[in-house]
Motif scaffolding. Structure first.
Motif, PDB file in Angstrom:
ATOM      1  N   GLU A  33       7.386  -5.381   6.307  1.00  0.00           N
ATOM      2  CA  GLU A  33       6.282  -4.436   6.479  1.00  0.00           C
ATOM      3  C   GLU A  33       5.695  -4.429   7.881  1.00  0.00           C
ATOM      4  O   GLU A  33       4.503  -4.604   8.066  1.00  0.00           O
ATOM      5  N   GLN A  51       5.236  -1.994   9.805  1.00  0.00           N
ATOM      6  CA  GLN A  51       4.378  -0.845  10.026  1.00  0.00           C
ATOM      7  C   GLN A  51       3.296  -0.753   8.957  1.00  0.00           C
ATOM      8  O   GLN A  51       2.593   0.231   8.852  1.00  0.00           O
ATOM      9  N   ALA A  52       3.159  -1.809   8.169  1.00  0.00           N
ATOM     10  CA  ALA A  52       2.318  -1.709   6.977  1.00  0.00           C
ATOM     11  C   ALA A  52       0.858  -1.415   7.273  1.00  0.00           C
ATOM     12  O   ALA A  52       0.145  -0.947   6.403  1.00  0.00           O
ATOM     13  N   ARG A  82      -4.237   3.757   2.435  1.00  0.00           N
ATOM     14  CA  ARG A  82      -4.618   2.606   1.604  1.00  0.00           C
ATOM     15  C   ARG A  82      -6.139   2.484   1.684  1.00  0.00           C
ATOM     16  O   ARG A  82      -6.687   1.938   2.645  1.00  0.00           O
TER      17      ARG A  82
END
Ligand code: PLP
Length: 369
Positions: free
Chosen positions: A21, A23-24, A334
């Motif tokens: 991840e 680029q999370a 998110r």
């Protein structure tokens, strides 16, 4: 797991289809953790195989933990720093409640906490068989002092104040809460797990230098930009830690005050690296950047007609309809909601103005429909 010959095929770290991840954080607006600072990441890697839970065997990481507590103590205004690096705010809060329970002279201990307190105190109460008395907050989402006063009694083991609440970023009146706690012989615990690395640059009275508080949670792995897991428990004097100590016959050291046994040397090393790099100038710059971002977002939302809770720390809550919230999530943002349903955006170090502008642009696109 079956291993292939490393010289011919790379070792498969992730099962097929699973992505790392890197680029999370691109669309993460709800987390209280952030991308570790590069020096923290590097230090974590170097100390992956160390265990500060066994200081006799791993003296280097143990010495680094002392350094971490010294810097945390400076941040939190503690004259003789004492404490340890925990797995996070949850552990620090549980341990602080354990100290309070051990010191209380009662068989029926209770803890008084504003409703803005983190859910980790519910875990603490459950584990420690403490009655958790939750009192309302005032119209500004801070602990209502009259309600706290009315709730404490001779069985009160601790009064909790939050310095940077999870939902609205509010700071409770800590000196007053400490006074109420001490009047009934209880400890005062401050949960600065999230706020501890921004509050030094504000005028709030939140730490050991401002009030006679006893224990504090302050997490390097949140605004401190260390790698997970790096939480912090600080205590006013080391005898408070003795309340937690158990004998450790099979280790090279003789006693342990931590909740977990084996702990992450990576977390400890990364906390020291981040704090040495950033305290105080880097954290100040970050606080200013994050606070400006929060104010920019609050302003942008207000201009679009949403009701916004004034961001006194870098955290914005706004009354965005459920359908809009769900659509934003559908677009990959998110985001999370407060208990009463407001959208909540935490302006952590990885949250840039560009990200926020993209978020608001998505909001505008949804509103047009
Ligand atoms: N205390 C506060 C104020 C928090 O905001 C959080 C988490 O966001 C915690 C405690 C729990 O910290 P952790 O998730 O590191 O256990």
């Amino acid at each position: 797991m079956r291993r292939t010959n490393a010289s011919t095929k790379p070792l498969m770290i992730f099962p097929r289809g699973m992505q790392a991840e890197p680029q999370a954080f691109d669309r993460v607006l709800s987390s209280m953790c952030t991308e570790p600072h590069p020096v923290a990441r590097e230090a974590a890697e170097r100390f992956l195989a160390t265990n500060p839970g066994d200081p006799g065997t791993y003296p280097t990481i143990s010495a680094l933990e002392d350094d971490a507590i010294a810097i945390l103590g400076e941040i939190a205004g503690l004259e003789e720093p004492a404490g340890y690096l925990a797995s996070g705010g949850t552990e620090a809060n549980i341990q602080a409640m354990r100290i309070a329970r051990e010191r209380a002279d009662t068989d029926r201990p209770n803890v008084v906490m504003p409703e803005s307190g983190h859910f980790s105190f519910r875990k603490a109460a459950d584990l420690l068989e403490i009655e958790l008395r939750i009192v309302p907050t005032d119209e500004d989402h801070r602990a209502d002092l009259e309600a706290v006063r009315a709730c404490v009694d001779d069985d009160t083991a601790a009064v909790v104040g939050v310095a940077g609440t999870t939902e609205y970023g509010r700071v409770d009146p800590i000196p007053e809460l400490a006074e109420i706690a001490h009047e009934v012989g209880a400890t005062c615990h401050v949960d600065a797990a999230w706020g501890g690395f921004v509050l030094p640059f504000t005028d709030y009275e939140w730490n050991f230098a401002h009030a006679p508080i006893d224990t504090m949670a302050i997490d390097p792995h949140k605004m401190g930009q260390a790698a997970v897991p790096a939480g912090g428990l600080l205590v006013r004097s080391s005898d408070l830690l003795d309340e937690l100590a158990v004998d450790t016959p099979y280790l090279e050291s003789t006693s342990q005050a931590t909740l977990t046994g084996t702990r992450s040397g990576a977390g400890v090393a990364s906390a020291v690296a981040a704090m040495e790099e950033l305290w105080p100038g880097g954290y100040r710059t970050q606080y200013v950047r994050s606070q400006n971002n929060a104010e920019w977002l609050a302003d942008a939302l207000e201009k679009r007609g949403y009701e916004v809770v004034d961001p006194t720390l870098p955290l914005v809550a706004a009354d965005v309809p459920r359908s809009t919230f769900d659509a934003l999530r559908g677009r990959g943002w998110r985001i999370s909601r407060t208990a009463t349903g407001e959208l909540r955006v935490v302006c952590m170090p990885h949250v840039t103005r560009k990200m926020l502008a993209a978020f608001v642009a998505d909001l505008d696109r949804l509103e047009v429909r």
